[in-house]
Design an enzyme around this catalytic site. Sequence first.
Site, PDB file in Angstrom:
ATOM      1  CG  ASP A 237      97.662 -86.422  43.538  1.00 30.86           C
ATOM      2  OD1 ASP A 237      97.959 -87.167  42.719  1.00 30.86           O
ATOM      3  OD2 ASP A 237      96.777 -86.474  44.357  1.00 30.86           O
TER       4      ASP A 237
ATOM      5  CG  ASP B 172     101.058 -86.461  47.878  1.00 28.96           C
ATOM      6  OD1 ASP B 172     101.346 -85.819  46.753  1.00 28.96           O
ATOM      7  OD2 ASP B 172     100.043 -86.258  48.348  1.00 28.96           O
TER       8      ASP B 172
ATOM      9  CD  GLU C 291      99.725 -80.833  45.622  1.00 30.39           C
ATOM     10  OE1 GLU C 291     101.008 -81.044  46.206  1.00 30.39           O
ATOM     11  OE2 GLU C 291      99.087 -81.876  45.536  1.00 30.39           O
TER      12      GLU C 291
ATOM     13  CG  ASP D  80     100.457 -82.132  49.666  1.00 29.99           C
ATOM     14  OD1 ASP D  80     100.898 -81.327  50.467  1.00 29.99           O
ATOM     15  OD2 ASP D  80      99.145 -82.485  49.586  1.00 29.99           O
TER      16      ASP D  80
END
Length: 636
Positions: free
Chosen positions: A505, A503, A428, A501
């Site tokens: 997103d 998180d 990403e 990540d």
Amino acid sequence: MDGKEDQKLYDADSIEALKGLEAVRKRPGMYIGSTDSRGLHHLVYEVVDNGIDEAMAGFATNVSVTLNEDGSVTVVDDGRGIPTGMNHKEGKDALEMCLTDLHAGGKFNQNSYKVSGGLHGVGVSVVNGLSKWLVAFSEREGKKFRQSYKIGIPDGPVEAVGQSGRTGTTITFMPDDEIFTETTAFDYEILENRFRNQAFLNREVTIHFEDKRIGKSETFHYDGGVSEFVKYLNTASAKKAIHDPPIAFVGEKNGIIVDVAMQYTDGYNEEIDTFVNTIFTPEGGTHLTGFRAALTKTVNDYGKENGLLKELTLEGSDVREGLTAIVSLKMPDPQFEGQTKSKLGSSAAQGAVSSVMNEKLAEYFLENPAVAAVIVKKGILALESREAARKAREITRRKNVLEFTSLPGKLADCSERDPSKCELYIVEGESAGGSAKQGRNRAFQAILPLRGKILNVEKARPDKLLDHEEIRNLMIAVGGGIGKEFDVSKIRYHSIVIMTDADVDGAHIGTLLLTLFYRQMRPLVENGHVYMAMPPLYRVAKGKKEVYAYNEEEMAKAVEDLGQGANVSRYKGLGEMNPQQLWETTMDPDKRIMKRVQIEDAMLADRLFSILMGDDVEPRREFIIEHAHEVINLDV
Ligand code: 0RA
């Protein structure tokens, strides 16, 4: 009788059984698949399946499962009770045989729709062998019998412990932490999901589930059976049905019971979940083949006979667009094949399903012409857009020959050419992609950075996918093509690692990629080629010493180990690590943690994705709140 004599006799009888269970403890994976969380949950499935078997055979109606506060599990059913009494051939009590003899199951139990094959149906003796302790009660013939065990070895003979006015079996076991070294903690949601499915597939049974650790309980019972299952699937993924109730019927052919429910939605995806004796068969098999063939034939026949199709002939994929269906078979002695033994091979199933389908679906269409017309119309739309897509593709092919044959510029390929040794990291963001390119071992690790753009695969027609540059890059890099033409033998990397990540997103992109693989390159997931990278969540440092921690527990331990003055920093994203750190923590095969994606994970992602991308705001909000963590933490 003299107690000591009794014990001696009993010891001699037990030697053989001991050998069997020793084998189970030596190679637990052979019997329950693995010794991680997944294998741990298999223990519960195994015992519960025995109760469900009794229900399928018509002897039980209730199965209750309790997660006890001490970490043990109790499963109670109101079936016939495990047989008791001396088995003269073996010189042993039948109850003891069932619990200690690897091969006892079949000797006693003649239930014809028994759960067997795959990882299931290995027998409750396997659970016994992998438990620190287990207590079994059988109630039958007015009495209550008991025997207890440690790692599968009886503490003593079977004893009558009192009178009983009921029949049934009660088993309490404590999974052995020397076997299940990763975890012995049961997950409420995993079990809940399993029991809900079992209840959908056996409308006669009621499953009570209680978790005493968290004070939560639920009861699963569905009079509507698979029809309610289909409605549940569509509601859970916020798909809009275009007819209600689902089309549903049960039929029997040559001893095979065929239970089918189907409901069309206004979307483009098909989800046909197939089961045999309540065992999920994600790889399909003969029952699925029979279902598909009969569906295509019946819809075409009806359309032709009623002037709806004229000269058109619908293909199978046209007829399945937007379909959610459950095909559930009950049959004696099913044969399973395939890599994960999750594909039905029994040839009799194909004929049974298509014969029941052909008859009952045609009958349904005659009685419900409005629904039949909706289905035929939906098929015609699918055919027309397929034709349009083919024409468009031909044009693109001519235009883009070059673009399609050369590898994407953003791909940093590896030098190794043997796919079985190659890994593709899908990363990403451009910056993490840059670190990965520098940190990797370029001999066998390739990097493909993805812009963090979320594509709408749900709404985009499948034929529009290739218009998307990121998806085209991914497809060309992986090799093997896309959709129906996907050929897993042509892939360029045997490990495809999603690195995002930790998180929201990152979870979003992970969901998107899994959905794409699930819908367009499913064999990639089925054959176990897809992984999630697990970057560390914390770095704990003191002076020159530093430790990476992958969860809270490890972090706490590292703080303790390093002592006073240890400094904890939380990694927010891959971008915070330099190339060397990224290699050490996440990419080095000797140190990294990766989770292999299971087909169920991809299915969940697919469902989550529909909701994230769907039109309805409310289910989306609810689902995100309830399930977001499952995608981030693909634990089992
Ligand atoms: C063998 C034979 C019979 C029942 C069972 C096994 C049985 C096993 C389990 C395990 C959990 N619950 C169970 N319930 C039944 C049939 C015995 C008869 O004919 O009465």
